[in-house]
Scaffold this motif. Structure first.
Motif, PDB file in Angstrom:
ATOM      1  N   LEU A  16       0.833  -1.201   0.000  1.00  0.00           N
ATOM      2  CA  LEU A  16       0.000   0.000   0.000  1.00  0.00           C
ATOM      3  C   LEU A  16       0.869   1.253   0.000  1.00  0.00           C
ATOM      4  O   LEU A  16       0.635   2.182  -0.770  1.00  0.00           O
ATOM      5  CB  LEU A  16      -0.940   0.002   1.211  1.00  0.00           C
ATOM      6  CG  LEU A  16      -1.824   1.226   1.383  1.00  0.00           C
ATOM      7  CD1 LEU A  16      -2.802   1.353   0.224  1.00  0.00           C
ATOM      8  CD2 LEU A  16      -2.568   1.154   2.698  1.00  0.00           C
ATOM      9  N   GLU A  19       2.558   1.638  -3.466  1.00  0.00           N
ATOM     10  CA  GLU A  19       1.625   1.988  -4.535  1.00  0.00           C
ATOM     11  C   GLU A  19       1.076   3.405  -4.409  1.00  0.00           C
ATOM     12  O   GLU A  19       0.588   3.960  -5.380  1.00  0.00           O
ATOM     13  CB  GLU A  19       0.461   0.989  -4.572  1.00  0.00           C
ATOM     14  CG  GLU A  19       0.870  -0.404  -4.978  1.00  0.00           C
ATOM     15  CD  GLU A  19       1.353  -0.481  -6.412  1.00  0.00           C
ATOM     16  OE1 GLU A  19       0.749   0.151  -7.293  1.00  0.00           O
ATOM     17  OE2 GLU A  19       2.357  -1.181  -6.640  1.00  0.00           O
ATOM     18  N   THR A  20       1.129   3.983  -3.230  1.00  0.00           N
ATOM     19  CA  THR A  20       0.544   5.311  -3.041  1.00  0.00           C
ATOM     20  C   THR A  20       1.593   6.399  -2.793  1.00  0.00           C
ATOM     21  O   THR A  20       1.241   7.570  -2.694  1.00  0.00           O
ATOM     22  CB  THR A  20      -0.449   5.311  -1.866  1.00  0.00           C
ATOM     23  OG1 THR A  20       0.218   4.924  -0.670  1.00  0.00           O
ATOM     24  CG2 THR A  20      -1.626   4.389  -2.133  1.00  0.00           C
ATOM     25  N   SER A  21       2.855   6.039  -2.733  1.00  0.00           N
ATOM     26  CA  SER A  21       3.890   7.004  -2.352  1.00  0.00           C
ATOM     27  C   SER A  21       4.041   8.163  -3.325  1.00  0.00           C
ATOM     28  O   SER A  21       4.467   9.241  -2.928  1.00  0.00           O
ATOM     29  CB  SER A  21       5.229   6.303  -2.155  1.00  0.00           C
ATOM     30  OG  SER A  21       5.671   5.761  -3.378  1.00  0.00           O
ATOM     31  N   LEU A  23       1.508   9.506  -5.146  1.00  0.00           N
ATOM     32  CA  LEU A  23       0.246  10.206  -5.384  1.00  0.00           C
ATOM     33  C   LEU A  23       0.290  11.626  -4.830  1.00  0.00           C
ATOM     34  O   LEU A  23       0.853  11.855  -3.752  1.00  0.00           O
ATOM     35  CB  LEU A  23      -0.920   9.470  -4.702  1.00  0.00           C
ATOM     36  CG  LEU A  23      -1.330   8.126  -5.260  1.00  0.00           C
ATOM     37  CD1 LEU A  23      -2.445   7.529  -4.415  1.00  0.00           C
ATOM     38  CD2 LEU A  23      -1.769   8.254  -6.707  1.00  0.00           C
ATOM     39  N   ARG A  25      -1.122  14.728  -2.766  1.00  0.00           N
ATOM     40  CA  ARG A  25      -1.761  14.661  -1.442  1.00  0.00           C
ATOM     41  C   ARG A  25      -3.274  14.489  -1.518  1.00  0.00           C
ATOM     42  O   ARG A  25      -3.844  13.635  -0.832  1.00  0.00           O
ATOM     43  CB  ARG A  25      -1.431  15.918  -0.639  1.00  0.00           C
ATOM     44  CG  ARG A  25      -1.965  15.876   0.775  1.00  0.00           C
ATOM     45  CD  ARG A  25      -1.635  17.136   1.548  1.00  0.00           C
ATOM     46  NE  ARG A  25      -2.231  18.326   0.991  1.00  0.00           N
ATOM     47  CZ  ARG A  25      -3.482  18.725   1.234  1.00  0.00           C
ATOM     48  NH1 ARG A  25      -4.255  18.018   2.012  1.00  0.00           N
ATOM     49  NH2 ARG A  25      -3.963  19.818   0.683  1.00  0.00           N
ATOM     50  N   GLN A  27      -5.174  13.285  -3.966  1.00  0.00           N
ATOM     51  CA  GLN A  27      -5.528  11.971  -4.489  1.00  0.00           C
ATOM     52  C   GLN A  27      -5.300  10.896  -3.435  1.00  0.00           C
ATOM     53  O   GLN A  27      -6.086   9.956  -3.321  1.00  0.00           O
ATOM     54  CB  GLN A  27      -4.737  11.659  -5.757  1.00  0.00           C
ATOM     55  CG  GLN A  27      -5.220  12.443  -6.953  1.00  0.00           C
ATOM     56  CD  GLN A  27      -4.475  12.093  -8.213  1.00  0.00           C
ATOM     57  OE1 GLN A  27      -3.825  11.055  -8.307  1.00  0.00           O
ATOM     58  NE2 GLN A  27      -4.565  12.966  -9.201  1.00  0.00           N
ATOM     59  N   LEU A  28      -4.238  11.044  -2.659  1.00  0.00           N
ATOM     60  CA  LEU A  28      -3.982  10.096  -1.576  1.00  0.00           C
ATOM     61  C   LEU A  28      -5.106  10.151  -0.548  1.00  0.00           C
ATOM     62  O   LEU A  28      -5.592   9.108  -0.097  1.00  0.00           O
ATOM     63  CB  LEU A  28      -2.639  10.386  -0.913  1.00  0.00           C
ATOM     64  CG  LEU A  28      -2.276   9.509   0.281  1.00  0.00           C
ATOM     65  CD1 LEU A  28      -2.240   8.037  -0.112  1.00  0.00           C
ATOM     66  CD2 LEU A  28      -0.951   9.948   0.868  1.00  0.00           C
ATOM     67  N   TYR A  31      -8.068   8.394  -1.990  1.00  0.00           N
ATOM     68  CA  TYR A  31      -7.820   6.956  -1.998  1.00  0.00           C
ATOM     69  C   TYR A  31      -8.043   6.354  -0.613  1.00  0.00           C
ATOM     70  O   TYR A  31      -8.745   5.354  -0.460  1.00  0.00           O
ATOM     71  CB  TYR A  31      -6.397   6.664  -2.494  1.00  0.00           C
ATOM     72  CG  TYR A  31      -6.078   5.196  -2.500  1.00  0.00           C
ATOM     73  CD1 TYR A  31      -6.520   4.380  -3.526  1.00  0.00           C
ATOM     74  CD2 TYR A  31      -5.366   4.619  -1.457  1.00  0.00           C
ATOM     75  CE1 TYR A  31      -6.264   3.026  -3.521  1.00  0.00           C
ATOM     76  CE2 TYR A  31      -5.098   3.268  -1.445  1.00  0.00           C
ATOM     77  CZ  TYR A  31      -5.550   2.477  -2.477  1.00  0.00           C
ATOM     78  OH  TYR A  31      -5.300   1.130  -2.454  1.00  0.00           O
ATOM     79  N   LEU A  32      -7.453   6.974   0.389  1.00  0.00           N
ATOM     80  CA  LEU A  32      -7.570   6.424   1.742  1.00  0.00           C
ATOM     81  C   LEU A  32      -8.995   6.490   2.276  1.00  0.00           C
ATOM     82  O   LEU A  32      -9.484   5.526   2.871  1.00  0.00           O
ATOM     83  CB  LEU A  32      -6.615   7.159   2.690  1.00  0.00           C
ATOM     84  CG  LEU A  32      -5.129   6.934   2.421  1.00  0.00           C
ATOM     85  CD1 LEU A  32      -4.288   7.840   3.315  1.00  0.00           C
ATOM     86  CD2 LEU A  32      -4.746   5.484   2.603  1.00  0.00           C
ATOM     87  N   LEU A  62      -7.215   9.066 -10.353  1.00  0.00           N
ATOM     88  CA  LEU A  62      -6.627   7.864  -9.758  1.00  0.00           C
ATOM     89  C   LEU A  62      -6.801   6.650 -10.676  1.00  0.00           C
ATOM     90  O   LEU A  62      -5.886   5.851 -10.842  1.00  0.00           O
ATOM     91  CB  LEU A  62      -7.281   7.552  -8.419  1.00  0.00           C
ATOM     92  CG  LEU A  62      -6.773   8.327  -7.211  1.00  0.00           C
ATOM     93  CD1 LEU A  62      -7.726   8.134  -6.037  1.00  0.00           C
ATOM     94  CD2 LEU A  62      -5.376   7.874  -6.844  1.00  0.00           C
ATOM     95  N   ARG A  65      -4.355   6.253 -13.598  1.00  0.00           N
ATOM     96  CA  ARG A  65      -2.936   5.950 -13.289  1.00  0.00           C
ATOM     97  C   ARG A  65      -2.606   4.515 -13.549  1.00  0.00           C
ATOM     98  O   ARG A  65      -3.298   3.629 -13.489  1.00  0.00           O
ATOM     99  CB  ARG A  65      -2.647   6.271 -11.819  1.00  0.00           C
ATOM    100  CG  ARG A  65      -2.661   7.775 -11.568  1.00  0.00           C
ATOM    101  CD  ARG A  65      -2.506   8.103 -10.122  1.00  0.00           C
ATOM    102  NE  ARG A  65      -1.214   8.127  -9.533  1.00  0.00           N
ATOM    103  CZ  ARG A  65      -0.202   8.957  -9.841  1.00  0.00           C
ATOM    104  NH1 ARG A  65      -0.328   9.803 -10.788  1.00  0.00           N
ATOM    105  NH2 ARG A  65       0.920   8.914  -9.203  1.00  0.00           N
TER     106      ARG A  65
END
Length: 65
Positions: A16, A19-21, A23, A25, A27-28, A31-32, A62, A65
């Motif tokens: 996780l 895969e999200t590092s 993104l 802020r 979009q993160l 996602y979360l 997202l 991507r």
């Protein structure tokens, strides 16, 4: 009945993070909140202090991507 938090093993958590590092802020956050925590569009928008359309835009980005 209280909701129990999801339990992640270290391998899944590492995946996780990887895969999200990269993104952005916002979009993160989407996602979360929407994908991981499974909040609705409206709930995600309220939590972020933005309009639902903004959340929808971030979700589209997202998915590209």
């Amino acid at each position: 009945m209280s909701e129990r938090p999801a339990v992640y093993d270290s391998a899944r958590l590492q995946l996780l993070v990887e895969e999200t590092s990269d993104l952005p802020r916002r979009q993160l956050e989407v996602y979360l909140l929407h994908v991981v925590k499974r909040l609705s569009l409206a709930e995600t928008a309220r939590a972020m202090g933005v309009e639902e359309g903004t959340v929808a835009t971030h979700l589209r980005r997202l998915r590209r991507r």
